[in-house]
Design a protein around this motif. Structure first.
Motif, PDB file in Angstrom:
ATOM      1  N   TYR A   1      44.453  22.169  51.722  1.00 32.94           N
ATOM      2  CA  TYR A   1      44.605  22.740  50.383  1.00 32.94           C
ATOM      3  C   TYR A   1      43.924  21.879  49.324  1.00 32.94           C
ATOM      4  N   LEU A   2      44.019  20.567  49.457  1.00 35.78           N
ATOM      5  CA  LEU A   2      43.327  19.691  48.516  1.00 35.78           C
ATOM      6  C   LEU A   2      41.816  19.895  48.605  1.00 35.78           C
ATOM      7  N   ASN A   3      41.295  20.081  49.806  1.00 39.07           N
ATOM      8  CA  ASN A   3      39.866  20.322  49.985  1.00 39.07           C
ATOM      9  C   ASN A   3      39.420  21.661  49.418  1.00 39.07           C
ATOM     10  N   GLN A   4      40.353  22.583  49.219  1.00 41.07           N
ATOM     11  CA  GLN A   4      40.030  23.882  48.623  1.00 41.07           C
ATOM     12  C   GLN A   4      40.109  23.839  47.099  1.00 41.07           C
ATOM     13  N   GLY A   5      40.412  22.670  46.538  1.00 43.63           N
ATOM     14  CA  GLY A   5      40.445  22.510  45.094  1.00 43.63           C
ATOM     15  C   GLY A   5      41.826  22.573  44.481  1.00 43.63           C
ATOM     16  N   SER A   6      42.871  22.632  45.303  1.00 38.26           N
ATOM     17  CA  SER A   6      44.236  22.679  44.783  1.00 38.26           C
ATOM     18  C   SER A   6      44.664  21.297  44.292  1.00 38.26           C
ATOM     19  N   THR A   7      45.690  21.281  43.464  1.00 38.81           N
ATOM     20  CA  THR A   7      46.235  20.050  42.907  1.00 38.81           C
ATOM     21  C   THR A   7      47.663  19.874  43.393  1.00 38.81           C
ATOM     22  N   ASP A   8      48.022  18.658  43.775  1.00 37.33           N
ATOM     23  CA  ASP A   8      49.373  18.328  44.224  1.00 37.33           C
ATOM     24  C   ASP A   8      50.187  17.918  42.995  1.00 37.33           C
ATOM     25  N   VAL A   9      51.216  18.689  42.657  1.00 38.03           N
ATOM     26  CA  VAL A   9      51.993  18.457  41.452  1.00 38.03           C
ATOM     27  C   VAL A   9      53.211  17.562  41.695  1.00 38.03           C
ATOM     28  N   THR A  10      53.775  17.588  42.897  1.00 34.03           N
ATOM     29  CA  THR A  10      55.060  16.907  43.154  1.00 34.03           C
ATOM     30  C   THR A  10      55.035  16.079  44.433  1.00 34.03           C
ATOM     31  N   SER A  11      54.083  15.224  44.608  1.00 33.82           N
ATOM     32  CA  SER A  11      53.890  14.528  45.880  1.00 33.82           C
ATOM     33  C   SER A  11      55.035  13.605  46.273  1.00 33.82           C
ATOM     34  N   ASN A  12      55.881  13.201  45.353  1.00 32.78           N
ATOM     35  CA  ASN A  12      56.937  12.240  45.694  1.00 32.78           C
ATOM     36  C   ASN A  12      58.312  12.872  45.905  1.00 32.78           C
ATOM     37  N   LEU A  13      58.401  14.194  46.090  1.00 28.76           N
ATOM     38  CA  LEU A  13      59.693  14.862  46.204  1.00 28.76           C
ATOM     39  C   LEU A  13      60.025  15.341  47.616  1.00 28.76           C
ATOM     40  N   GLY A  14      59.247  14.994  48.618  1.00 30.15           N
ATOM     41  CA  GLY A  14      59.517  15.429  49.984  1.00 30.15           C
ATOM     42  C   GLY A  14      58.835  16.732  50.342  1.00 30.15           C
ATOM     43  N   TYR A  15      58.175  17.315  49.406  1.00 30.82           N
ATOM     44  CA  TYR A  15      57.353  18.502  49.611  1.00 30.82           C
ATOM     45  C   TYR A  15      56.245  18.445  48.571  1.00 30.82           C
ATOM     46  N   HIS A  16      55.307  19.302  48.668  1.00 31.71           N
ATOM     47  CA  HIS A  16      54.179  19.291  47.751  1.00 31.71           C
ATOM     48  C   HIS A  16      54.049  20.661  47.101  1.00 31.71           C
ATOM     49  N   TYR A  17      54.303  20.726  45.806  1.00 29.49           N
ATOM     50  CA  TYR A  17      54.095  21.957  45.056  1.00 29.49           C
ATOM     51  C   TYR A  17      52.645  21.947  44.613  1.00 29.49           C
ATOM     52  N   MET A  18      51.919  22.931  45.042  1.00 29.89           N
ATOM     53  CA  MET A  18      50.480  22.968  44.817  1.00 29.89           C
ATOM     54  C   MET A  18      50.128  24.094  43.855  1.00 29.89           C
ATOM     55  N   TYR A  19      49.061  23.893  43.117  1.00 23.41           N
ATOM     56  CA  TYR A  19      48.501  24.996  42.365  1.00 23.41           C
ATOM     57  C   TYR A  19      46.995  24.879  42.352  1.00 23.41           C
ATOM     58  N   CYS A  20      46.370  26.003  42.253  1.00 22.97           N
ATOM     59  CA  CYS A  20      44.918  26.091  42.225  1.00 22.97           C
ATOM     60  C   CYS A  20      44.580  26.980  41.035  1.00 22.97           C
ATOM     61  N   HIS A  21      43.967  26.396  40.002  1.00 17.58           N
ATOM     62  CA  HIS A  21      43.695  27.180  38.805  1.00 17.58           C
ATOM     63  C   HIS A  21      42.350  26.791  38.198  1.00 17.58           C
ATOM     64  N   GLY A  22      41.985  27.486  37.157  1.00 15.73           N
ATOM     65  CA  GLY A  22      40.757  27.172  36.445  1.00 15.73           C
ATOM     66  C   GLY A  22      39.527  27.336  37.316  1.00 15.73           C
ATOM     67  N   ASP A  23      38.631  26.372  37.217  1.00 14.16           N
ATOM     68  CA  ASP A  23      37.379  26.429  37.982  1.00 14.16           C
ATOM     69  C   ASP A  23      37.627  26.456  39.485  1.00 14.16           C
ATOM     70  N   ALA A  24      38.654  25.728  39.957  1.00 13.75           N
ATOM     71  CA  ALA A  24      38.941  25.709  41.398  1.00 13.75           C
ATOM     72  C   ALA A  24      39.376  27.093  41.869  1.00 13.75           C
ATOM     73  N   PHE A  25      40.189  27.797  41.064  1.00 13.13           N
ATOM     74  CA  PHE A  25      40.623  29.153  41.413  1.00 13.13           C
ATOM     75  C   PHE A  25      39.425  30.103  41.434  1.00 13.13           C
ATOM     76  N   GLN A  26      38.568  30.007  40.431  1.00 13.99           N
ATOM     77  CA  GLN A  26      37.384  30.871  40.370  1.00 13.99           C
ATOM     78  C   GLN A  26      36.454  30.601  41.557  1.00 13.99           C
ATOM     79  N   LYS A  27      36.237  29.329  41.866  1.00  9.35           N
ATOM     80  CA  LYS A  27      35.378  28.964  42.994  1.00  9.35           C
ATOM     81  C   LYS A  27      35.948  29.502  44.308  1.00  9.35           C
ATOM     82  N   LEU A  28      37.269  29.395  44.481  1.00  7.25           N
ATOM     83  CA  LEU A  28      37.913  29.890  45.687  1.00  7.25           C
ATOM     84  C   LEU A  28      37.744  31.403  45.789  1.00  7.25           C
TER      85      LEU A  28
END
Length: 76
Positions: free
Chosen positions: A44-71
């Motif tokens: 998911y990181l390689n697809q341009g997503s961003t990890d919002v909550t890496s220290n909580l035992g799970y990773h809430y991801m979002y892909c927006h802006g240029d990364a969303f358009q590129k995807l």
């Protein structure tokens, strides 16, 4: 299933979801990844997503802006 890995199926699926979302007026994808699933997180990181909550035992991801358009613009 391992025999289907490395065939760009996941990339094609994410791209299609982004295309359908964009057509419906969406501007981002939001999803979670379990902390132990490093392979998925890296994908998911390689697809341009961003990890919002890496220290909580799970990773809430979002892909927006240029990364969303590129995807959404990817063709497979």
């Amino acid at each position: 299933m391992p025999e289907f890995r490395g065939k760009s199926i996941g990339k094609a699926l994410m791209s299609k979801v982004a295309q359908l979302g964009r057509a419906a007026g969406c501007t981002q994808l939001n999803f979670t990844v379990l902390n132990w699933n490093k392979t998925a997180l890296d994908f998911y990181l390689n697809q341009g997503s961003t990890d919002v909550t890496s220290n909580l035992g799970y990773h809430y991801m979002y892909c927006h802006g240029d990364a969303f358009q590129k995807l959404a613009d990817k063709e497979f």
